[in-house]
Design an enzyme around this catalytic site. Structure first.
Site, mmCIF file in Angstrom:
data_model
loop_
_atom_site.group_PDB
_atom_site.id
_atom_site.type_symbol
_atom_site.label_atom_id
_atom_site.label_comp_id
_atom_site.label_asym_id
_atom_site.label_seq_id
_atom_site.Cartn_x
_atom_site.Cartn_y
_atom_site.Cartn_z
ATOM 1 N N LYS A 1 0.839 -1.204 0.000
ATOM 2 C CA LYS A 1 0.000 0.000 0.000
ATOM 3 C C LYS A 1 0.871 1.249 0.000
ATOM 4 O O LYS A 1 0.680 2.163 -0.824
ATOM 5 C CB LYS A 1 -0.928 0.003 1.209
ATOM 6 C CG LYS A 1 -1.889 1.185 1.243
ATOM 7 C CD LYS A 1 -2.551 1.350 2.595
ATOM 8 C CE LYS A 1 -1.602 2.017 3.576
ATOM 9 N NZ LYS A 1 -2.276 2.393 4.845
ATOM 10 N N ASP B 1 -6.386 0.766 0.935
ATOM 11 C CA ASP B 1 -6.443 1.078 2.359
ATOM 12 C C ASP B 1 -7.815 0.673 2.896
ATOM 13 O O ASP B 1 -8.605 0.025 2.202
ATOM 14 C CB ASP B 1 -6.153 2.560 2.602
ATOM 15 C CG ASP B 1 -7.261 3.472 2.088
ATOM 16 O OD1 ASP B 1 -8.172 2.974 1.375
ATOM 17 O OD2 ASP B 1 -7.238 4.681 2.402
#
Length: 369
Positions: free
Chosen positions: A228, A246
């Site tokens: 991420k 996320d």
């Protein structure tokens, strides 16, 4: 003497049960009391419920009232059961038609709906952008690591002092851990985060000449950096497309029925098959923007959402338009954003600096992003 040897007189005399036409009957007179007794006896000989049924049919009697009460009670019971069944079948919220028209949505139908959502979100958020303040890849990398388990606003209020003290990887790698901990304490988990950002700074210094690498395989090897974080840096500092999964992106991808997985890596792979690579970075910004402003985790503002006609999860949140508008956040709700230095096209207000810090001490020009 009759034809069969019997006297006609005796035959007539023996019919004592028949009354005479021209005179009073010789039968024993019947009194009113005897008549009532005979009627009761005759009623007793009748089979189950005939007399009761007859009495129930006569209005005004106790039996009639009792029968009417039973019928009324039965109707009420039936009505209650019917109402309960109807209520069980009715949804809590009157939702619009499903995107697939009530039928099972095909893979092609889902892909078309997903891409239409992306196009319409692009119209709603033409200014979508990363909500962390940064001037270079190093600042974005550190800020993204610090953003775990906290808000971008809190990070943006914290990093000015950190980067003023340690502007380069070499400076941060040589810092005193306790001093770094004190600077980033507001972001939470400050000891673990200090270890991560000092470790990645040392790795950048020792293995990459003090520069942030522009490849996924190099970024994920740095302390505290996962896929991420790597895609945030690649997409926004190097222009390399990436999907940032996320908590907001994961929640909305499931609500939109783009995926059923709760594993970030699997979600990333599934979404990558739906959208062209050129859309990945901006898709991430748009979905995250929508999740932060309208499609919240606990109270989605369904009644103020511009894409309800494409959302299978409509009705999970507040559907009343007036109540839903009160749930909107950031610029959609008329409040400041998360960045102290937002892009020029941002329609909302800049976020305030950390409490107790003069605005001039933390505001700085935004670099090219």
């Amino acid at each position: 003497m009759g034809e069969h040897g019997a006297s006609k007189r005796s035959k007539g005399t023996n019919r004592t049960d028949s009354p005479r036409v021209n005179g009073p009957s010789k039968a024993t007179p019947v009194t009113p009391t005897a008549a009532k007794a005979g009627a009761a006896k005759a009623g007793a000989k009748k089979t189950g419920g005939t007399t009761t049924k007859a009495a129930a049919e006569r209005p005004g009697t106790k039996a009639a009232k009792k029968a009417t009460a039973k019928k009324t009670a039965a109707k009420k019971a039936t009505g209650t059961k019917t109402a309960a069944k109807s209520a069980a079948k009715q949804p809590d919220v009157a939702a619009p038609p499903k995107p697939s028209g009530g039928r099972t949505e095909s893979r092609l139908g889902m892909v078309r709906r997903a891409r239409r959502i992306n196009r319409e979100l692009a119209e709603v958020y033409p200014y979508a952008h990363p909500e962390l303040d940064f001037r270079n890849p190093f600042e974005l990398l550190v800020a993204t690591v610090l953003s775990a388990q906290t808000t971008d606003l809190r990070v943006n209020q914290t990093t000015p002092a950190l980067f003023a003290r340690y502007p380069t990887p070499e400076d941060l790698a040589a810092a005193v851990p306790e001093e770094v901990e004190e600077l980033i304490r507001p972001t939470g988990f400050f000891r673990a985060k200090t270890k991560s950002i000092m470790g990645l700074a040392a790795a950048l210094r020792d293995e990459h000449g003090g520069e942030v690498p522009g490849r996924l395989e190099d970024l994920v090897k740095l302390p505290g950096v996962g896929r991420k974080t790597a895609f945030v840096v690649l997409g926004n500092a190097f222009g390399v497309p990436g999907i940032t999964v996320d908590t907001h992106f994961m929640r909305l991808a499931r609500r939109f029925r783009w995926t059923e997985s709760d594993d970030p890596v699997k979600i990333e792979a599934e979404i990558a098959e739906i959208f062209p690579k050129s859309d990945w970075t901006m898709l991430s910004h748009r979905v995250i923007f929508h999740g932060r402003r309208i499609c919240h985790a606990r109270k989605p503002a369904c009644g103020a959402c511009p894409i309800t006609h494409l959302c299978p999860a409509y009705g999970e949140g507040e559907t009343d338009p007036e109540k839903a508008r009160k749930l909107l956040k950031y610029e959609k709700g008329g409040f400041p954003g998360q960045r102290l230095n937002p892009p020029a096209d941002y329609p909302g207000r800049p976020a305030p600096p950390a409490p107790g810090v003069a605005p001039g001490a933390v505001q700085r020009p935004s670099g090219a992003e």
